[in-house]
Write a protein that holds these residues in place. Structure first.
Motif, PDB file in Angstrom:
ATOM      1  N   GLU A 160       0.837  -1.205   0.000  1.00 46.81           N
ATOM      2  CA  GLU A 160       0.000   0.000   0.000  1.00 46.81           C
ATOM      3  C   GLU A 160       0.870   1.253   0.000  1.00 46.81           C
ATOM      4  O   GLU A 160       0.594   2.221  -0.730  1.00 46.81           O
ATOM      5  CB  GLU A 160      -0.919  -0.003   1.228  1.00 46.81           C
ATOM      6  CG  GLU A 160      -1.830   1.207   1.341  1.00 46.81           C
ATOM      7  CD  GLU A 160      -2.866   1.279   0.232  1.00 46.81           C
ATOM      8  OE1 GLU A 160      -3.267   2.400  -0.118  1.00 46.81           O
ATOM      9  OE2 GLU A 160      -3.256   0.205  -0.287  1.00 46.81           O
ATOM     10  N   PHE A 161       1.940   1.241   0.821  1.00 47.43           N
ATOM     11  CA  PHE A 161       2.848   2.388   0.852  1.00 47.43           C
ATOM     12  C   PHE A 161       3.498   2.611  -0.513  1.00 47.43           C
ATOM     13  O   PHE A 161       3.550   3.740  -1.011  1.00 47.43           O
ATOM     14  CB  PHE A 161       3.935   2.186   1.913  1.00 47.43           C
ATOM     15  CG  PHE A 161       5.038   3.200   1.831  1.00 47.43           C
ATOM     16  CD1 PHE A 161       4.873   4.462   2.377  1.00 47.43           C
ATOM     17  CD2 PHE A 161       6.221   2.918   1.159  1.00 47.43           C
ATOM     18  CE1 PHE A 161       5.871   5.433   2.265  1.00 47.43           C
ATOM     19  CE2 PHE A 161       7.221   3.872   1.043  1.00 47.43           C
ATOM     20  CZ  PHE A 161       7.048   5.126   1.605  1.00 47.43           C
ATOM     21  N   MET A 194       2.463   1.722  -3.439  1.00 46.62           N
ATOM     22  CA  MET A 194       1.464   2.210  -4.399  1.00 46.62           C
ATOM     23  C   MET A 194       1.301   3.724  -4.301  1.00 46.62           C
ATOM     24  O   MET A 194       1.182   4.416  -5.310  1.00 46.62           O
ATOM     25  CB  MET A 194       0.117   1.539  -4.141  1.00 46.62           C
ATOM     26  CG  MET A 194       0.022   0.092  -4.542  1.00 46.62           C
ATOM     27  SD  MET A 194      -1.582  -0.609  -4.052  1.00 46.62           S
ATOM     28  CE  MET A 194      -2.707   0.376  -5.048  1.00 46.62           C
ATOM     29  N   GLN A 195       1.299   4.233  -3.070  1.00 47.41           N
ATOM     30  CA  GLN A 195       1.084   5.653  -2.845  1.00 47.41           C
ATOM     31  C   GLN A 195       2.324   6.493  -3.130  1.00 47.41           C
ATOM     32  O   GLN A 195       2.226   7.591  -3.680  1.00 47.41           O
ATOM     33  CB  GLN A 195       0.629   5.885  -1.390  1.00 47.41           C
ATOM     34  CG  GLN A 195      -0.676   5.201  -1.032  1.00 47.41           C
ATOM     35  CD  GLN A 195      -1.849   5.703  -1.848  1.00 47.41           C
ATOM     36  OE1 GLN A 195      -1.940   6.895  -2.161  1.00 47.41           O
ATOM     37  NE2 GLN A 195      -2.760   4.801  -2.197  1.00 47.41           N
ATOM     38  N   ARG A 196       3.491   5.975  -2.756  1.00 50.77           N
ATOM     39  CA  ARG A 196       4.709   6.796  -2.786  1.00 50.77           C
ATOM     40  C   ARG A 196       5.637   6.507  -3.971  1.00 50.77           C
ATOM     41  O   ARG A 196       6.241   7.416  -4.527  1.00 50.77           O
ATOM     42  CB  ARG A 196       5.472   6.599  -1.467  1.00 50.77           C
ATOM     43  CG  ARG A 196       6.707   7.469  -1.293  1.00 50.77           C
ATOM     44  CD  ARG A 196       6.341   8.937  -1.215  1.00 50.77           C
ATOM     45  NE  ARG A 196       7.539   9.742  -1.023  1.00 50.77           N
ATOM     46  CZ  ARG A 196       8.338  10.141  -2.014  1.00 50.77           C
ATOM     47  NH1 ARG A 196       8.067   9.827  -3.267  1.00 50.77           N
ATOM     48  NH2 ARG A 196       9.411  10.884  -1.752  1.00 50.77           N
ATOM     49  N   TYR A 197       5.761   5.253  -4.371  1.00 52.30           N
ATOM     50  CA  TYR A 197       6.697   4.897  -5.437  1.00 52.30           C
ATOM     51  C   TYR A 197       6.045   3.974  -6.475  1.00 52.30           C
ATOM     52  O   TYR A 197       6.537   2.873  -6.745  1.00 52.30           O
ATOM     53  CB  TYR A 197       7.939   4.211  -4.848  1.00 52.30           C
ATOM     54  CG  TYR A 197       8.742   5.081  -3.910  1.00 52.30           C
ATOM     55  CD1 TYR A 197       9.629   6.035  -4.389  1.00 52.30           C
ATOM     56  CD2 TYR A 197       8.616   4.941  -2.526  1.00 52.30           C
ATOM     57  CE1 TYR A 197      10.377   6.829  -3.533  1.00 52.30           C
ATOM     58  CE2 TYR A 197       9.354   5.733  -1.654  1.00 52.30           C
ATOM     59  CZ  TYR A 197      10.239   6.678  -2.163  1.00 52.30           C
ATOM     60  OH  TYR A 197      10.974   7.463  -1.311  1.00 52.30           O
ATOM     61  N   PRO A 198       4.944   4.398  -7.075  1.00 53.72           N
ATOM     62  CA  PRO A 198       4.240   3.525  -8.014  1.00 53.72           C
ATOM     63  C   PRO A 198       5.068   3.138  -9.228  1.00 53.72           C
ATOM     64  O   PRO A 198       4.977   1.999  -9.716  1.00 53.72           O
ATOM     65  CB  PRO A 198       3.012   4.352  -8.410  1.00 53.72           C
ATOM     66  CG  PRO A 198       3.393   5.776  -8.132  1.00 53.72           C
ATOM     67  CD  PRO A 198       4.277   5.714  -6.939  1.00 53.72           C
ATOM     68  N   ASP A 254      -5.230  -2.132  -8.438  1.00 52.37           N
ATOM     69  CA  ASP A 254      -6.175  -1.287  -7.708  1.00 52.37           C
ATOM     70  C   ASP A 254      -5.965  -1.282  -6.207  1.00 52.37           C
ATOM     71  O   ASP A 254      -6.366  -0.343  -5.519  1.00 52.37           O
ATOM     72  CB  ASP A 254      -7.611  -1.748  -7.994  1.00 52.37           C
ATOM     73  CG  ASP A 254      -8.009  -1.515  -9.443  1.00 52.37           C
ATOM     74  OD1 ASP A 254      -7.438  -0.595 -10.052  1.00 52.37           O
ATOM     75  OD2 ASP A 254      -8.877  -2.254  -9.943  1.00 52.37           O
ATOM     76  N   ASN A 255      -5.367  -2.344  -5.652  1.00 49.21           N
ATOM     77  CA  ASN A 255      -5.224  -2.441  -4.201  1.00 49.21           C
ATOM     78  C   ASN A 255      -3.983  -3.243  -3.837  1.00 49.21           C
ATOM     79  O   ASN A 255      -3.336  -3.835  -4.707  1.00 49.21           O
ATOM     80  CB  ASN A 255      -6.483  -3.072  -3.583  1.00 49.21           C
ATOM     81  CG  ASN A 255      -6.790  -4.427  -4.197  1.00 49.21           C
ATOM     82  OD1 ASN A 255      -6.037  -5.387  -4.006  1.00 49.21           O
ATOM     83  ND2 ASN A 255      -7.893  -4.516  -4.938  1.00 49.21           N
ATOM     84  N   SER A 256      -3.646  -3.247  -2.556  1.00 50.08           N
ATOM     85  CA  SER A 256      -2.409  -3.879  -2.105  1.00 50.08           C
ATOM     86  C   SER A 256      -2.422  -5.392  -2.291  1.00 50.08           C
ATOM     87  O   SER A 256      -1.373  -6.000  -2.563  1.00 50.08           O
ATOM     88  CB  SER A 256      -2.149  -3.522  -0.638  1.00 50.08           C
ATOM     89  OG  SER A 256      -3.257  -3.859   0.179  1.00 50.08           O
ATOM     90  N   GLU A 283       9.494   7.072   5.286  1.00 46.08           N
ATOM     91  CA  GLU A 283       8.909   8.237   5.949  1.00 46.08           C
ATOM     92  C   GLU A 283       9.731   9.462   5.615  1.00 46.08           C
ATOM     93  O   GLU A 283      10.911   9.370   5.276  1.00 46.08           O
ATOM     94  CB  GLU A 283       8.844   8.020   7.469  1.00 46.08           C
ATOM     95  CG  GLU A 283      10.203   7.809   8.111  1.00 46.08           C
ATOM     96  CD  GLU A 283      10.110   7.377   9.570  1.00 46.08           C
ATOM     97  OE1 GLU A 283       9.002   7.211  10.080  1.00 46.08           O
ATOM     98  OE2 GLU A 283      11.180   7.207  10.180  1.00 46.08           O
ATOM     99  N   GLU A 314       8.725  17.470   1.513  1.00 47.30           N
ATOM    100  CA  GLU A 314       7.669  18.138   0.778  1.00 47.30           C
ATOM    101  C   GLU A 314       8.135  19.480   0.239  1.00 47.30           C
ATOM    102  O   GLU A 314       7.586  20.012  -0.713  1.00 47.30           O
ATOM    103  CB  GLU A 314       6.447  18.360   1.682  1.00 47.30           C
ATOM    104  CG  GLU A 314       5.772  17.066   2.128  1.00 47.30           C
ATOM    105  CD  GLU A 314       6.383  16.505   3.393  1.00 47.30           C
ATOM    106  OE1 GLU A 314       7.516  16.908   3.736  1.00 47.30           O
ATOM    107  OE2 GLU A 314       5.756  15.671   4.032  1.00 47.30           O
TER     108      GLU A 314
END
Length: 291
Positions: free
Chosen positions: A205-206, A208-212, A226-228, A272, A282
């Motif tokens: 999940e991480f 997918m969000q941060r390093y797709p 679509d999901n983890s 993180e 950021e």
């Protein structure tokens, strides 16, 4: 699943470190560069009080370099703290620590009056590897499992510095379960204390969000799942983690995924980032992020 892991030797180790740190000149806290906050034990910060501290961001070769830069800036806003990213296996990088320790304890380092340095950190961040590289020989046990070192030892580097090697020390109450899952993802939690499938889903999940894009490149995906669960299934197909009947073995896929992530085979990632108001990633400009 709630992660809890605090082997019995850690309670005794905490008492020993708390007592010995009074006679120390400089503290080296070894962190995992991919998760510097989650791999930092707040109890160690309390025990060192106002002792000069070098925060070593080890395994820098596995971490996102732009995020690591942000962490260095963040840590060096703390009083008495210096931050140094490095790879504990590289002598050319590790030797910087010698000069830094000497600068932080200028009244010591003479014959009969060595700079007394304590190396602390949580399990499996590379403390023993760092000490062996500094010593130029194998004086501390090294392994890819946490809690290899279970008792303290003293190492004389014969250059005006003595090192105290200490066991990896976690905190008894893991109330921050996000941090606990980051630690489990990195390999800092004993295998008997976690469910690989659940941790693998967290890591997927991480990513997918941060390093797709890294996921897509490593596992030859034209589109991101679509999901983890679908991510782990894709990993399983790519790496041959199959059960009888052509079904994906999700547990094996999760284990394989975590092994690849920990070894850097998926790419350089950080689990993180510093908070935005602490000068975090950021606020990085595009030139830094492209490094």
């Amino acid at each position: 699943m709630t992660i809890k892991w605090y082997p019995g030797h850690m309670g005794k180790a905490q008492e020993q470190i708390s007592e010995a740190i009074r006679r120390i000149d400089v503290v080296i806290e070894v962190l995992d560069a991919r998760l510097p906050a989650s791999s930092s034990n707040h109890q160690l910060a309390e025990m060192r009080r106002n002792k000069p501290c070098i925060k070593v961001l080890n395994k820098k070769e596995l971490a996102d370099p732009a995020v690591t830069k942000a962490w260095v800036r963040t840590f060096e806003t703390e009083s008495g703290v210096r931050a140094l990213p490095l790879s504990a296996k590289q002598h050319s990088e590790v030797k910087q620590l010698i000069k830094l320790c000497q600068r932080l304890a200028p009244n010591r380092g003479r014959p009969g009056l060595p700079v007394r340095v304590m190396v602390v950190g949580i399990p499996n961040v590379g403390k023993s590897t760092l000490i062996n590289t500094l010593a130029g020989k194998c004086v501390a046990k090294v392994g890819d499992k946490p809690a290899i070192t279970t008792c303290a030892q003293l190492v004389d580097l014969r250059n005006g510095i003595t090192l105290s090697d200490t066991p990896g020390l976690l905190w008894p109450d893991m109330t921050d379960q996000v941090a606990a899952y980051r630690l489990a993802t990195s390999g800092a939690i004993g295998a008997n204390a976690l469910d690989y499938t659940v941790v693998g889903l967290f890591a997927a999940e991480f990513m997918m969000q941060r390093y797709p894009e890294l996921l897509k490149e490593r596992y030859k995906l034209t589109e991101l799942p679509d999901n983890s669960t679908a991510v782990l299934e894709a990993v399983g197909r790519c790496l041959g983690c199959m059960a009888p009947g052509g079904v994906i073995d999700l547990h094996r896929a999760a284990e394989a995924f975590l092994r690849e992530l920990r070894a850097g085979k998926i790419g350089r990632i950080s689990l993180e980032e510093p908070e935005k108001d602490a000068g975090g990633a950021e606020n990085l400009d595009s030139s830094e992020r492209s490094e």
